[in-house]
Design a protein around this motif. Structure first.
Motif, PDB file in Angstrom:
ATOM      1  N   ARG A  35       0.827  -1.221   0.000  1.00 41.53           N
ATOM      2  CA  ARG A  35       0.000   0.000   0.000  1.00 41.53           C
ATOM      3  C   ARG A  35       0.852   1.259   0.000  1.00 41.53           C
ATOM      4  O   ARG A  35       0.508   2.252  -0.635  1.00 41.53           O
ATOM      5  N   ASP A  39       0.926   1.497  -6.293  1.00 45.14           N
ATOM      6  CA  ASP A  39      -0.455   1.921  -6.476  1.00 45.14           C
ATOM      7  C   ASP A  39      -1.005   1.251  -7.718  1.00 45.14           C
ATOM      8  O   ASP A  39      -0.342   0.446  -8.357  1.00 45.14           O
ATOM      9  N   GLY A  40      -2.217   1.536  -8.026  1.00 46.46           N
ATOM     10  CA  GLY A  40      -2.838   0.993  -9.223  1.00 46.46           C
ATOM     11  C   GLY A  40      -3.209  -0.469  -9.081  1.00 46.46           C
ATOM     12  O   GLY A  40      -3.428  -0.978  -7.985  1.00 46.46           O
ATOM     13  N   ALA A  41      -3.254  -1.133 -10.224  1.00 49.82           N
ATOM     14  CA  ALA A  41      -3.703  -2.524 -10.278  1.00 49.82           C
ATOM     15  C   ALA A  41      -2.806  -3.447  -9.464  1.00 49.82           C
ATOM     16  O   ALA A  41      -3.298  -4.351  -8.772  1.00 49.82           O
ATOM     17  N   PHE A  42      -1.494  -3.232  -9.511  1.00 46.88           N
ATOM     18  CA  PHE A  42      -0.597  -4.109  -8.759  1.00 46.88           C
ATOM     19  C   PHE A  42      -0.934  -4.074  -7.272  1.00 46.88           C
ATOM     20  O   PHE A  42      -1.063  -5.127  -6.632  1.00 46.88           O
ATOM     21  N   LYS A  44      -3.695  -3.163  -5.775  1.00 45.59           N
ATOM     22  CA  LYS A  44      -5.030  -3.683  -5.498  1.00 45.59           C
ATOM     23  C   LYS A  44      -5.038  -5.200  -5.491  1.00 45.59           C
ATOM     24  O   LYS A  44      -5.548  -5.826  -4.562  1.00 45.59           O
ATOM     25  N   TYR A  45      -4.470  -5.799  -6.527  1.00 49.58           N
ATOM     26  CA  TYR A  45      -4.552  -7.254  -6.634  1.00 49.58           C
ATOM     27  C   TYR A  45      -3.550  -7.960  -5.734  1.00 49.58           C
ATOM     28  O   TYR A  45      -3.824  -9.064  -5.253  1.00 49.58           O
ATOM     29  N   SER A  48      -5.389  -8.135  -2.585  1.00 44.40           N
ATOM     30  CA  SER A  48      -6.403  -9.193  -2.604  1.00 44.40           C
ATOM     31  C   SER A  48      -5.776 -10.554  -2.320  1.00 44.40           C
ATOM     32  O   SER A  48      -6.289 -11.336  -1.511  1.00 44.40           O
ATOM     33  N   ASN A 110     -15.806  -6.656  -6.729  1.00 45.69           N
ATOM     34  CA  ASN A 110     -14.913  -6.537  -7.876  1.00 45.69           C
ATOM     35  C   ASN A 110     -14.583  -7.946  -8.347  1.00 45.69           C
ATOM     36  O   ASN A 110     -13.825  -8.680  -7.689  1.00 45.69           O
ATOM     37  N   PRO A 112     -12.618  -9.409 -10.607  1.00 47.95           N
ATOM     38  CA  PRO A 112     -11.240  -9.904 -10.702  1.00 47.95           C
ATOM     39  C   PRO A 112     -10.620 -10.288  -9.359  1.00 47.95           C
ATOM     40  O   PRO A 112      -9.692 -11.095  -9.315  1.00 47.95           O
ATOM     41  N   ASP A 113     -11.127  -9.735  -8.269  1.00 48.29           N
ATOM     42  CA  ASP A 113     -10.607 -10.121  -6.957  1.00 48.29           C
ATOM     43  C   ASP A 113     -10.757 -11.619  -6.721  1.00 48.29           C
ATOM     44  O   ASP A 113      -9.921 -12.247  -6.058  1.00 48.29           O
ATOM     45  N   TRP A 116      -7.677 -13.312  -7.887  1.00 49.78           N
ATOM     46  CA  TRP A 116      -6.508 -13.018  -7.076  1.00 49.78           C
ATOM     47  C   TRP A 116      -6.590 -13.662  -5.696  1.00 49.78           C
ATOM     48  O   TRP A 116      -5.568 -13.997  -5.101  1.00 49.78           O
TER      49      TRP A 116
END
Length: 141
Positions: A35, A39-42, A44-45, A48, A110, A112-113, A116
């Motif tokens: 965190r 940032d971004g998609a990396f 977030k996933y 997850s 979400n 896609p979570d 992941w």
């Protein structure tokens, strides 16, 4: 005369709980580092996947003799349950009032979570299986 048999179950359960607690702390640290540093998609996933790894570590803490596949299934099932619970809107309402609820339950579904979470469960399964293999008594031929 020294003890030559297997260690008592209590010792192995205590060791498993200690390792699980360390794994949980390392997982939380990794999540905080992701965190803070990405940032971004990396981010977030990765978060997850780490969420599921944390749930797996907590499952081992609660059930130290559980097999790796069962632990991975518990972590994945709980992660998916929380994600689908987000479809009800209840987590969003709780998350608006509590930072803890936001961290534990999230707020919005979400899709896609779900993938992941499975990645996190697979990683946790591999680590757990490897650790269990490493602690099995070795036989001398």
């Amino acid at each position: 005369m020294p003890f030559r048999g297997r260690r008592p179950v209590r010792d192995s359960a205590l060791r498993a709980r200690a390792l699980a607690a360390c794994a949980a702390l390392l997982t939380v640290a990794a999540g905080l580092a992701v965190r803070a540093g990405a940032d971004g998609a990396f981010a977030k996933y990765a978060g997850s996947a780490l969420y599921t790894v944390l749930l797996c570590a907590l499952a081992v803490f609660c059930a130290p003799r559980a097999r790796p596949l069962a632990v991975a299934g518990i972590g994945l099932g709980l992660s998916w349950a929380v994600e689908f619970f987000q479809l009800t809107g209840v987590p969003a309402g709780l998350s608006a009032r509590s930072a803890v609820a936001r961290l534990v339950l999230g707020s919005t579904f979400n899709g896609p979570d779900l993938f992941w979470y499975a990645v996190g469960a697979a990683v946790a399964w591999g680590v757990h299986a490897g650790v269990r293999r490493g602690f099995r008594p070795r036989t001398v031929a």
